[in-house]
Structures are given as structure tokens and as C-alpha cells.
Design an enzyme around this catalytic site. Structure first.
Site, PDB file in Angstrom:
ATOM      1  N   GLU A   1       0.822  -1.206   0.000  1.00  0.00           N
ATOM      2  CA  GLU A   1       0.000   0.000   0.000  1.00  0.00           C
ATOM      3  C   GLU A   1       0.860   1.262   0.000  1.00  0.00           C
ATOM      4  O   GLU A   1       0.496   2.269  -0.622  1.00  0.00           O
ATOM      5  CB  GLU A   1      -0.948   0.003   1.212  1.00  0.00           C
ATOM      6  CG  GLU A   1      -2.083  -0.998   1.120  1.00  0.00           C
ATOM      7  CD  GLU A   1      -1.665  -2.434   1.406  1.00  0.00           C
ATOM      8  OE1 GLU A   1      -2.430  -3.359   1.075  1.00  0.00           O
ATOM      9  OE2 GLU A   1      -0.553  -2.639   1.963  1.00  0.00           O
TER      10      GLU A   1
ATOM     11  N   HIS B   1     -11.472  -6.814   7.423  1.00  0.00           N
ATOM     12  CA  HIS B   1     -11.865  -6.582   6.028  1.00  0.00           C
ATOM     13  C   HIS B   1     -13.291  -6.064   5.911  1.00  0.00           C
ATOM     14  O   HIS B   1     -13.907  -6.190   4.845  1.00  0.00           O
ATOM     15  CB  HIS B   1     -11.739  -7.883   5.214  1.00  0.00           C
ATOM     16  CG  HIS B   1     -10.345  -8.427   5.115  1.00  0.00           C
ATOM     17  ND1 HIS B   1      -9.748  -9.103   6.143  1.00  0.00           N
ATOM     18  CD2 HIS B   1      -9.443  -8.387   4.109  1.00  0.00           C
ATOM     19  CE1 HIS B   1      -8.531  -9.468   5.773  1.00  0.00           C
ATOM     20  NE2 HIS B   1      -8.314  -9.040   4.538  1.00  0.00           N
TER      21      HIS B   1
END
Length: 326
Positions: free
Chosen positions: A61, A130
Site C-alpha cells: 500500500e 476486512h
């Protein structure tokens, strides 16, 4: 174009429209090219625009958002995907400390026109790491615009506005909405960031919602209508800029407010909306304000438990009934 378009198709369509319009728009992220995105939100982009403009990245990321920042500072308009919004934590230094501060720290000499797209929210049993709705993380950082569309047409229109923005935008795509369908937007459709929409009119109570809680609030409004309570539903669409004027305008007619958010109650966006109403619209209220929000616990994996934690139609209906009787 088809009679209907899904929310996930609208993401790809919104990006493609801007890529056709402006050659400086590029996309980068994990599995967005050949695979068409893990949620199938970038299908067709590699085929149309090629590997020069649609890049598959390593699983980093920091690399994705760092590269996007550099590209944006040097003339590109990158659209970076972070696969799950929970993973914004992995590149938080760029998102919180670097990207939103460049324009200010350079005295306006350098802008960072980038979009960070991310799949957000719960309701699908994806578990604690998530499933989070993390709009409130970004809301703590001045300098970031925050978009969270609820309909396919708004996905396309707000994507256009986000990509054209000279300031960075975090664009939250709700996982539970990806399969939902709506009317396709006309060519050239742009929805200005920071404009809420009144998606249902009513005289008795204002429900303020965002992303997945918009259809939830509309369902609750239908239930309440059967009991003689007419709810007005406001889809905020954006948190930054925040369209407080539309909320206050609705309250002039209803005098009652319920915010419906997936963020945890502790620090969720509803708290900001409520505090603005207390500051600027206290005289409009005829009852206490209520927040229907996520519980302050990690999100459970089991469906039955997750439902206890996130907002539901029943929770909204119960909150409104209490206010109507006040």
C-alpha cells in the site's frame, strides 16, 4: 448503453470516461489490470487503455499511494486502488501526513490531484480486518476530500468530480452495494463533491445517511410510512465537503434528526453532523438527536453477530419511533 448498470460496473465506467477525456489519468493497484480488480470494479480498463495507463502493483500500500503521490505532484492524475479500506492503515503516513499537506506546505505551488479508491464497509461477513467502514479515519485529517456514493449514477458522477479535483480525494466504494443496480447516467455526468441529495421527502423526521445506509434508511422510511411517520432521507454523498446546509434545510421542515452511519458510534461521522446541528440549528429541533451507528467493537465474522453490530432497518425504525413519540 444498457437500461441498468451495477454499482461495480459504474466504477469502471466512471474511470473509463475520465481516462478517455484526459490522457494524464492513470490507474494503479493490486490486480486491477489483467484480473479486472478483486471486486471486478476495473474490468475492461486494461484492454481499452493498455499497460502504460493501467498498472498492476506489488502488494504494498505504501508503494501504491507513494507512487500515486509522486505522479500527482509531477503532472499526472493517478487513481490508486487500496483493495480494502482497512488497509489504508498500511499507507497512513502518506494519506495523513504527506498528501493532504503538500499544497499548504508549498504555498500552493504544488497540488496533489489524486484519487485513492477503496472498498469499504461490512455486512458481508468478511471479519474484523476486512469489513470496517473507515470514512471517519479520513475525516480526522484536514486536506482530504471524502466521497462515498450510494448509487451507480453517483459513482460515475462523483468519480468524474474526484478525478478532476486538484485536491486529493478518498473515494469509498461500498462492498455491500457493488451488485446493486440503477439507471445509467447520461454522457458527461458530473456530480459536484459536497452536494447532498434529498432522496425521499417527508415532514416528520430527517434521516441522514451515507453509502450503504442510504438504502437502509429508505427501507426504514417505507416501514415507518406504514405507521403514519413520514421520514425525509438525506444522502450526504460526501463528508468533505460536508453539505450541512441541506441537512439544516431538511430540519426546518421536520424538527427531528437521526443520523444513520456504519462508523462506530465512537468518533463516527454522525457526531460531526450532530455537533453542527447543535451549533447552527439548535432552534430547529423539537426532540433530542439520535445516532444509529456501529457498535464500538471489532466486527464479528458470523452473520448473526455482525448484524448485532452494524445498523439495521429495525434499529433505525426503533430510534425514529422513540423520537416521534417525544
Amino acid at each position: 448503453m444498457a437500461d441498468v448498470i451495477t454499482y461495480r460496473e459504474a466504477v469502471a465506467e466512471g474511470i473509463a470516461r475520465e481516462m478517455r477525456r484526459d490522457t494524464t489519468v492513470v490507474c494503479l493497484g493490486e490486480d486491477i489490470a489483467a484480473a479486472g480488480g478483486v471486486f471486478k470494479t476495473t474490468v475492461g480498463l486494461l484492454k481499452e487503455f493498455g499497460p502504460e495507463r493501467v498498472w498492476d502493483t506489488p502488494i504494498s500500500e505504501q508503494a501504491i499511494v507513494g507512487a500515486a503521490m509522486g505522479a500527482a505532484m509531477t503532472g499526472m492524475r493517478p487513481v490508486a486502488e487500496i483493495m480494502f479500506s482497512d488497509f489504508l492503515a498500511c499507507c497512513w503516513d502518506y494519506l495523513a501526513n504527506e498528501i493532504p499537506k503538500v499544497r499548504y506546505m508549498t504555498g500552493g505551488q504544488v497540488t496533489v490531484p489524486l484519487v485513492v479508491r477503496t472498498a469499504n464497509g461490512g455486512g458481508l461477513g468478511f471479519g474484523a480486518q476486512h469489513s470496517q467502514a473507515t470514512e471517519n479515519w479520513a475525516l480526522t485529517v484536514p486536506g482530504l476530500k471524502i466521497a462515498a456514493p450510494a448509487t451507480p449514477a453517483d459513482v460515475v458522477g462523483m468519480m468524474a468530480a474526484a478525478i478532476r479535483s486538484d485536491d486529493p480525494v478518498v473515494f469509498f466504494e461500498h462492498k455491500a452495494l457493488l451488485a446493486t443496480k440503477g439507471a445509467p447516467p447520461p454522457p458527461g455526468h458530473v456530480v459536484e463533491l459536497g452536494r447532498a441529495a434529498v432522496v425521499r421527502e417527508g415532514a416528520d423526521v430527517t434521516l441522514v445517511a451515507l453509502a450503504s445506509t442510504v438504502p437502509l434508511a429508505l427501507k426504514a422510511a417505507d416501514v415507518l410510512s406504514g405507521e403514519g411517520i413520514e421520514a425525509e432521507v438525506v444522502d450526504l454523498r460526501c463528508l468533505v465537503p460536508l453539505d450541512a446546509a441541506t441537512v439544516l434545510g431538511s430540519l426546518r421542515g421536520t424538527s427531528r434528526l437521526v443520523t444513520v452511519e456504519e462508523n462506530p458510534y465512537q468518533g463516527g461521522w454522525g457526531a460531526t453532523v450532530v455537533s453542527i446541528v447543535a451549533d447552527e440549528g439548535f432552534g430547529l429541533l423539537d426532540a433530542p438527536v439520535r445516532r444509529v451507528a456501529g457498535e464500538c467493537v471489532p466486527l464479528p465474522f458470523a452473520d448473526a453477530l455482525e448484524e448485532q453490530v452494524i445498523p439495521t432497518v429495525d434499529k433505525v425504525v426503533t430510534a425514529v419511533r422513540g423520537l416521534a413519540a417525544y
